[in-house]
Design a protein around this motif. Structure first.
Motif, PDB file in Angstrom:
ATOM      1  N   LEU A   1      -1.432  -4.452   1.090  1.00 13.00           N
ATOM      2  CA  LEU A   1      -0.154  -3.887   1.424  1.00 13.00           C
ATOM      3  C   LEU A   1      -0.004  -2.682   0.929  1.00 13.00           C
ATOM      4  N   GLU A   2       1.125  -2.140   1.478  1.00 13.57           N
ATOM      5  CA  GLU A   2       1.755  -0.885   1.142  1.00 13.57           C
ATOM      6  C   GLU A   2       3.389  -1.115   0.911  1.00 13.57           C
ATOM      7  N   TYR A   3       3.845  -0.670  -0.063  1.00 12.14           N
ATOM      8  CA  TYR A   3       5.102  -0.891  -0.556  1.00 12.14           C
ATOM      9  C   TYR A   3       6.009   0.241  -1.081  1.00 12.14           C
ATOM     10  N   ASP A   4       7.260   0.219  -1.078  1.00 13.12           N
ATOM     11  CA  ASP A   4       8.017   1.312  -1.653  1.00 13.12           C
ATOM     12  C   ASP A   4       8.379   0.806  -3.025  1.00 13.12           C
ATOM     13  N   GLU A   5       8.090   1.654  -3.960  1.00 12.87           N
ATOM     14  CA  GLU A   5       8.216   1.148  -5.524  1.00 12.87           C
ATOM     15  C   GLU A   5       9.471   1.273  -6.137  1.00 12.87           C
ATOM     16  N   GLU A   6      10.200   2.184  -5.233  1.00 11.13           N
ATOM     17  CA  GLU A   6      11.831   2.257  -5.427  1.00 11.13           C
ATOM     18  C   GLU A   6      12.556   0.888  -5.217  1.00 11.13           C
ATOM     19  N   VAL A   7      11.768   0.143  -4.375  1.00 15.02           N
ATOM     20  CA  VAL A   7      12.835  -1.095  -3.618  1.00 15.02           C
ATOM     21  C   VAL A   7      12.057  -2.480  -4.211  1.00 15.02           C
ATOM     22  N   VAL A   8      10.761  -2.458  -4.509  1.00 16.21           N
ATOM     23  CA  VAL A   8      10.170  -3.609  -5.075  1.00 16.21           C
ATOM     24  C   VAL A   8       8.917  -3.212  -5.942  1.00 16.21           C
ATOM     25  N   ASP A   9       8.689  -4.358  -6.763  1.00 20.09           N
ATOM     26  CA  ASP A   9       7.352  -3.956  -7.716  1.00 20.09           C
ATOM     27  C   ASP A   9       6.335  -4.916  -7.671  1.00 20.09           C
ATOM     28  N   SER A  10       5.125  -4.738  -8.153  1.00 21.69           N
ATOM     29  CA  SER A  10       3.916  -5.489  -8.098  1.00 21.69           C
ATOM     30  C   SER A  10       4.236  -6.790  -8.609  1.00 21.69           C
ATOM     31  N   GLU A  11       4.919  -6.919  -9.647  1.00 21.12           N
ATOM     32  CA  GLU A  11       5.204  -8.034 -10.322  1.00 21.12           C
ATOM     33  C   GLU A  11       5.836  -9.151  -9.264  1.00 21.12           C
ATOM     34  N   THR A  12       7.210  -8.635  -8.822  1.00 16.37           N
ATOM     35  CA  THR A  12       7.643  -9.269  -8.020  1.00 16.37           C
ATOM     36  C   THR A  12       6.936  -9.877  -6.658  1.00 16.37           C
ATOM     37  N   ILE A  13       6.363  -8.965  -6.031  1.00 19.42           N
ATOM     38  CA  ILE A  13       5.304  -9.445  -5.007  1.00 19.42           C
ATOM     39  C   ILE A  13       4.258 -10.615  -5.630  1.00 19.42           C
ATOM     40  N   LYS A  14       3.747 -10.364  -6.688  1.00 20.28           N
ATOM     41  CA  LYS A  14       2.878 -11.475  -7.182  1.00 20.28           C
ATOM     42  C   LYS A  14       3.691 -12.743  -7.390  1.00 20.28           C
ATOM     43  N   ASN A  15       4.707 -12.585  -8.136  1.00 23.08           N
ATOM     44  CA  ASN A  15       5.849 -13.917  -8.142  1.00 23.08           C
ATOM     45  C   ASN A  15       5.954 -14.637  -6.880  1.00 23.08           C
ATOM     46  N   ASN A  16       6.382 -13.669  -5.948  1.00 20.07           N
ATOM     47  CA  ASN A  16       6.684 -14.357  -4.682  1.00 20.07           C
ATOM     48  C   ASN A  16       5.235 -15.127  -4.114  1.00 20.07           C
ATOM     49  N   ILE A  17       4.177 -14.556  -4.224  1.00 18.60           N
ATOM     50  CA  ILE A  17       2.848 -15.120  -3.971  1.00 18.60           C
ATOM     51  C   ILE A  17       2.558 -16.367  -4.696  1.00 18.60           C
ATOM     52  N   ALA A  18       2.857 -16.278  -5.853  1.00 20.52           N
ATOM     53  CA  ALA A  18       2.665 -17.598  -6.759  1.00 20.52           C
ATOM     54  C   ALA A  18       3.821 -18.988  -6.441  1.00 20.52           C
ATOM     55  N   LYS A  19       4.789 -18.367  -5.922  1.00 17.84           N
ATOM     56  CA  LYS A  19       5.926 -19.349  -5.518  1.00 17.84           C
ATOM     57  C   LYS A  19       5.470 -20.222  -4.358  1.00 17.84           C
ATOM     58  N   LEU A  20       4.603 -19.624  -3.375  1.00 20.30           N
ATOM     59  CA  LEU A  20       3.734 -20.228  -2.401  1.00 20.30           C
ATOM     60  C   LEU A  20       2.848 -20.923  -2.857  1.00 20.30           C
ATOM     61  N   GLY A  21       2.438 -21.209  -3.952  1.00 15.81           N
ATOM     62  CA  GLY A  21       1.360 -21.809  -4.417  1.00 15.81           C
ATOM     63  C   GLY A  21      -0.030 -21.180  -4.583  1.00 15.81           C
ATOM     64  N   PHE A  22      -0.070 -19.738  -4.464  1.00 12.12           N
ATOM     65  CA  PHE A  22      -1.283 -19.095  -4.460  1.00 12.12           C
ATOM     66  C   PHE A  22      -1.494 -18.266  -5.439  1.00 12.12           C
ATOM     67  N   GLU A  23      -2.738 -18.340  -6.293  1.00 11.96           N
ATOM     68  CA  GLU A  23      -2.903 -17.699  -7.534  1.00 11.96           C
ATOM     69  C   GLU A  23      -3.469 -16.194  -7.213  1.00 11.96           C
ATOM     70  N   VAL A  24      -3.116 -15.239  -7.782  1.00 13.84           N
ATOM     71  CA  VAL A  24      -3.551 -13.749  -7.573  1.00 13.84           C
ATOM     72  C   VAL A  24      -4.624 -13.567  -8.827  1.00 13.84           C
ATOM     73  N   LEU A  25      -5.954 -13.476  -8.428  1.00 13.36           N
ATOM     74  CA  LEU A  25      -7.004 -13.459  -9.331  1.00 13.36           C
ATOM     75  C   LEU A  25      -7.171 -12.046  -9.944  1.00 13.36           C
ATOM     76  N   LYS A  26      -6.904 -11.134  -9.081  1.00 15.53           N
ATOM     77  CA  LYS A  26      -6.871  -9.677  -9.360  1.00 15.53           C
ATOM     78  C   LYS A  26      -6.211  -8.823  -8.364  1.00 15.53           C
ATOM     79  N   GLU A  27      -5.956  -7.560  -8.929  1.00 16.33           N
ATOM     80  CA  GLU A  27      -5.081  -6.569  -7.945  1.00 16.33           C
ATOM     81  C   GLU A  27      -5.938  -5.162  -8.334  1.00 16.33           C
ATOM     82  N   LYS A  28      -5.818  -4.423  -7.236  1.00 15.14           N
ATOM     83  CA  LYS A  28      -6.329  -2.978  -7.387  1.00 15.14           C
ATOM     84  C   LYS A  28      -5.519  -2.099  -6.347  1.00 15.14           C
TER      85      LYS A  28
END
Length: 70
Positions: free
Chosen positions: A43-70
């Motif tokens: 994905l591509e996102y605007d850092e001034e609007v949303v950060d990586s932690e928020t995206i990872k938390n949203n993924i986790a809320k759906l029940g998926f584990e983020v193993l790594k990011e790059k």
């Protein structure tokens, strides 16, 4: 900002649809691609609007584990 998140194994196409729905509703996410076969989200996102932690938390809320990011 562009990121790739490696997730735990996606087991069904509806998992992909859930993730796509969440990303579509997330402010600041410009482009995204959920890759079912490799269990990745690119994905591509605007850092001034949303950060990586928020995206990872949203993924986790759906029940998926983020193993790594790059």
């Amino acid at each position: 900002m562009k990121k790739t998140y490696q997730l735990d194994t996606l087991t069904c196409p509806s998992c992909t649809m859930k993730l796509e729905g969440m990303l579509k509703k997330t402010d600041g996410v410009k482009e995204y691609e959920v890759l079912f076969n490799s269990s990745k989200i690119k994905l591509e996102y605007d850092e001034e609007v949303v950060d990586s932690e928020t995206i990872k938390n949203n993924i986790a809320k759906l029940g998926f584990e983020v193993l790594k990011e790059k």
